[in-house]
Design a protein around this motif. Structure first.
Motif, short mmCIF file in Angstrom:
data_model
loop_
_atom_site.label_atom_id
_atom_site.label_comp_id
_atom_site.label_asym_id
_atom_site.label_seq_id
_atom_site.Cartn_x
_atom_site.Cartn_y
_atom_site.Cartn_z
N ASN A 91 0.81 -1.21 0.00
CA ASN A 91 0.00 0.00 0.00
C ASN A 91 0.85 1.26 0.00
N TRP A 92 2.09 1.20 0.49
CA TRP A 92 2.98 2.36 0.37
C TRP A 92 3.31 2.62 -1.10
N LYS A 106 -7.56 3.12 -1.74
CA LYS A 106 -7.04 1.76 -1.56
C LYS A 106 -5.92 1.74 -0.52
N THR A 146 -5.39 3.78 1.95
CA THR A 146 -5.84 4.09 3.31
C THR A 146 -6.65 2.96 3.95
N GLN A 147 -6.85 1.89 3.24
CA GLN A 147 -7.51 0.74 3.85
C GLN A 147 -6.63 0.08 4.90
N THR A 148 -5.30 0.25 4.77
CA THR A 148 -4.41 -0.33 5.78
C THR A 148 -3.45 0.69 6.40
N LEU A 149 -3.26 1.82 5.76
CA LEU A 149 -2.36 2.85 6.30
C LEU A 149 -3.16 3.86 7.11
N HIS A 200 2.99 1.23 10.04
CA HIS A 200 2.82 0.24 8.94
C HIS A 200 3.99 0.27 8.02
#
Length: 109
Positions: free
Chosen positions: A2-3, A51, A53-56, A109
């Motif tokens: 995601n980065w 997308k 920001t779903q994990t970050l 993350h």
């Protein structure tokens, strides 16, 4: 992963700013094509940001996204649109880059 999406989203933010700059100096159909490019790159940029920001963390992701866009847009302005590259402008650009790196470094993350 995601980065990587976030960096690509930031690059698309630079692309939509570039399209706005080109549309400003264009006329007729060419102007409309640049605006279409703006809308397409805006959509891709926002989609990738969503997308990522779903994990970050949203605060970090948004700051990095806008930072990449700001740095890239200033560089495009200097190299493509012949805007001035003054000492203070470069100094503050460097501090912005340092801040983006710092946010990434302290992110969980």
């Amino acid at each position: 992963m995601n980065w990587i999406l976030l960096v690509i989203a930031g690059l698309f933010e630079v692309a939509f700013a570039f399209c706005l700059g080109k549309a400003k100096s264009a006329t007729g159909n060419e102007m409309y094509l640049w605006y279409v490019g703006f809308l397409v790159t805006l959509g891709v940029s926002m989609g990738l940001l969503v997308k990522a920001t779903q994990t970050l963390p949203i605060g970090t992701a948004y700051a990095v996204w806008t930072g990449i866009g700001a740095v890239g847009t200033v560089l495009v302005g200097i190299f493509v649109f012949k805007e001035p590259a003054t000492f203070l402008r470069i100094l503050f650009l460097a501090t912005l880059i340092g801040s983006i790196i710092g946010l990434k470094a302290v992110s969980a993350h």
